[in-house]
Scaffold this active site. Structure first.
Site, PDB file in Angstrom:
ATOM      1  N   ASP A 116      -2.921 -10.546  -2.223  1.00 33.12           N
ATOM      2  CA  ASP A 116      -3.437 -10.054  -0.944  1.00 33.12           C
ATOM      3  C   ASP A 116      -4.892  -9.630  -1.154  1.00 33.12           C
ATOM      4  OD1 ASP A 116      -2.227  -8.752   1.874  1.00 33.12           O
ATOM      5  OD2 ASP A 116      -3.960  -7.658   1.078  1.00 33.12           O
TER       6      ASP A 116
ATOM      7  N   ASP B 139      -4.763 -12.913   3.510  1.00 32.99           N
ATOM      8  CA  ASP B 139      -5.954 -12.405   4.195  1.00 32.99           C
ATOM      9  C   ASP B 139      -7.244 -12.645   3.413  1.00 32.99           C
ATOM     10  OD1 ASP B 139      -4.881 -10.608   2.389  1.00 32.99           O
ATOM     11  OD2 ASP B 139      -4.667  -8.968   3.822  1.00 32.99           O
TER      12      ASP B 139
ATOM     13  N   HIS C  34      -6.455  -7.185  -0.142  1.00 31.61           N
ATOM     14  CA  HIS C  34      -6.586  -5.739  -0.343  1.00 31.61           C
ATOM     15  C   HIS C  34      -5.903  -5.335  -1.658  1.00 31.61           C
ATOM     16  CE1 HIS C  34      -6.708  -6.431   4.099  1.00 31.61           C
ATOM     17  NE2 HIS C  34      -7.802  -5.680   3.954  1.00 31.61           N
TER      18      HIS C  34
ATOM     19  N   HIS D  16       0.812  -1.231   0.000  1.00 34.57           N
ATOM     20  CA  HIS D  16       0.000   0.000   0.000  1.00 34.57           C
ATOM     21  C   HIS D  16       0.842   1.275   0.000  1.00 34.57           C
ATOM     22  CE1 HIS D  16      -3.567  -2.350   0.587  1.00 34.57           C
ATOM     23  NE2 HIS D  16      -3.242  -2.750   1.804  1.00 34.57           N
TER      24      HIS D  16
HETATM   25  N1  6DK Z   1      -8.356   0.795   7.798  1.00 36.05           N
HETATM   26  C1  6DK Z   1      -2.585  -5.360   4.013  1.00 36.05           C
HETATM   27  O1  6DK Z   1      -3.093  -6.570   4.477  1.00 36.05           O
HETATM   28  C2  6DK Z   1      -3.015  -4.195   4.901  1.00 36.05           C
HETATM   29  O2  6DK Z   1      -3.041  -5.208   2.701  1.00 36.05           O
HETATM   30  C3  6DK Z   1      -4.503  -4.002   4.994  1.00 36.05           C
HETATM   31  C4  6DK Z   1      -4.852  -2.684   5.654  1.00 36.05           C
HETATM   32  C5  6DK Z   1      -6.310  -2.622   5.929  1.00 36.05           C
HETATM   33  C6  6DK Z   1      -6.688  -1.398   6.705  1.00 36.05           C
HETATM   34  C7  6DK Z   1      -8.145  -1.507   6.871  1.00 36.05           C
HETATM   35  C8  6DK Z   1      -8.935  -0.394   7.392  1.00 36.05           C
HETATM   36  C9  6DK Z   1      -9.016   1.866   8.345  1.00 36.05           C
HETATM   37  C10 6DK Z   1     -10.378   1.906   8.535  1.00 36.05           C
HETATM   38  C11 6DK Z   1     -10.964   3.027   9.132  1.00 36.05           C
HETATM   39  C12 6DK Z   1     -10.192   4.065   9.551  1.00 36.05           C
HETATM   40  C13 6DK Z   1      -8.814   4.018   9.359  1.00 36.05           C
HETATM   41  C14 6DK Z   1      -8.240   2.926   8.761  1.00 36.05           C
HETATM   42  F1  6DK Z   1      -0.547  -4.342   3.549  1.00 36.05           F
HETATM   43  C15 6DK Z   1      -1.057  -5.439   4.028  1.00 36.05           C
HETATM   44  F2  6DK Z   1      -0.653  -5.624   5.248  1.00 36.05           F
HETATM   45  F3  6DK Z   1      -0.656  -6.442   3.301  1.00 36.05           F
HETATM   46  O3  6DK Z   1     -10.075  -0.661   7.433  1.00 36.05           O
HETATM   47 ZN    ZN Z   2      -4.146  -7.229   2.929  1.00 39.22          ZN
END
Ligand code: 6DK
Ligand code: ZN
Length: 368
Positions: free
Chosen positions: A178, A266, A180, A141
């Site tokens: 992944d 995931d 995401h 990300h």
């Molecule tokens: N964040 C990943 O698995 C990381 O792709 C996934 C990150 C998910 C964050 C999800 C989320 C919010 C929600 C609300 C407010 C703030 C942040 F990068 C990897 F680790 F691989 O819902």
């Molecule tokens: Zn992820």
């Protein structure tokens, strides 16, 4: 046949602290502190299973080294690096408020990106046939000028950029499984027709409003970003079909010299951060298809970099299955949870999943 394997104990020391379901813990609002989802447990337990099962004896351990400023700056801005450097003594956040790190967090992130670089270099140099980098923190990300989604540095993007420069590798395909969207890797090569980024993910989980099938890269890179957002509830049937009908044909058209896999786990059936149903046997088959395709297209040159996956009990079996495939293990470790997940309803391809796959399938013909 040899398979490189990167892991370092300090990956488990990257300190993401506590939160309350991704909000700051706050007793005034009833928000109880909990360890961050991206804590050391799932990844450390992958490594422990790899050791205890004996799989580690079939692998070639590769020692990671930290990435240099020069390597970081292949993908990131000086401003991003400077902010991480400034926060490194005290700890801080990489950008979005959800990507915390403790003192020395940048050093661990440099070693994670460097672990992927090491794995990829070993594959390109023929030191090993293929490789798995079990790194932490994750990377897919992270954008040029800001970290996000638990990611400080773009591990896979840095490794791809680095090996193109140091080894003159021509065409690289990144397959991101992944759950995401791999937005950071996509953005790093947005304009670049020599790096194909493919992301298969759950539709609109994270980042918000990202990873649509209409995102295809830009300029000279148009057509060289491919997104396949799948509906929640997709299981092995939908995932294997997505790989067969979209990922493999895209790779065949692109003809990469090297394949990198952003290997998040995931999309597993019990992950707290997504709603998919992939099992260890699904991951094994995905891994096998990618490894076989690398053998057919680019001399078997493929390296996997670990990304997300948050259930500490099940992720080890999923990742172990993929590492077994890389190492050509013939008697796989049994998945003790298979009985619970394999027979879940709708594991097979569903019509609405088929429609999502068909939308991405149409775009493959434009590659190359
Ligand atoms: N964040 C990943 O698995 C990381 O792709 C996934 C990150 C998910 C964050 C999800 C989320 C919010 C929600 C609300 C407010 C703030 C942040 F990068 C990897 F680790 F691989 O819902
Ligand atoms: Zn992820």
């Amino acid at each position: 046949m040899s398979t490189g394997y990167v892991y370092h104990e300090v990956y488990g020391w990257h300190d993401t602290g506590t939160h309350a379901g991704l909000l700051p813990a706050d007793p005034r609002r009833g928000l109880q502190p909990h360890r961050h989802f991206e804590n050391a447990e799932a990844k450390r337990r992958v490594h422990e299973l790899v050791v205890v099962s004996g799989l580690v004896d079939r692998l070639t351990r590769l020692a990671p080294r930290p990435v240099t400023d020069e390597e970081v700056l292949l993908v990131h801005t000086p401003g991003h690096l400077a902010r991480l450097v400034a926060a490194n003594d005290t700890g801080g956040d990489a950008g979005d408020g959800g990507s915390p790190f403790g003192p020395g967090g940048l050093d661990v992130a440099r070693l994670a990106a460097g672990g992927v670089v090491r794995a990829v270099e070993a594959v390109v140099d023929g030191e090993v046939d293929n490789a798995y980098a079990l790194v932490r923190p994750p990377g897919h990300h992270a954008l040029a000028d800001v970290g996000m989604g638990f990611c400080l540095l773009g591990n896979v993007a840095i490794a791809a950029a680095s090996v193109r420069r140091s080894r003159g590798v021509g065409r690289i395909a990144v397959v991101d499984i992944d759950v995401h969207h791999g937005n950071g890797t996509q953005a790093a090569f947005e304009d670049d027709p020599d790096v194909l980024t493919i992301s298969v993910h759950q539709d609109r989980v994270f980042p918000p409003d990202s990873g649509h099938v209409t995102e295809r890269g830009s300029g000279a890179g148009f057509g060289y970003a491919l997104n396949l957002p799948l509906p929640p509830g997709t299981g092995n049937g939908g995932y294997l079909e997505a790989v067969r009908r979209v990922v493999l044909p895209a790779l065949r058209r692109f003809r990469p010299d090297l394949i990198l896999v952003a290997a998040g786990f995931d999309a597993n059936a019990v992950d707290p951060l997504a709603r998919m149903m992939v099992t260890a046997s699904g991951y094994r088959e995905i891994g096998r298809m990618l490894v076989d395709e690398a053998a057919a297209l680019c001399g078997g040159r493929i390296a996997f970099a670990h990304e997300g996956g948050y259930d500490p009990v099940y992720v080890p079996f999923c990742a172990h299955a993929v590492i077994e495939v890389l190492a050509g293990v013939e008697e796989p470790l049994e998945d003790p949870f298979a009985v619970n997940f394999d027979n879940q309803g709708q594991q097979e391809l569903q019509p609405h999943q088929d429609a999502a796959i068909a939308a991405a399938e149409k775009l493959v013909a434009d590659i190359g």
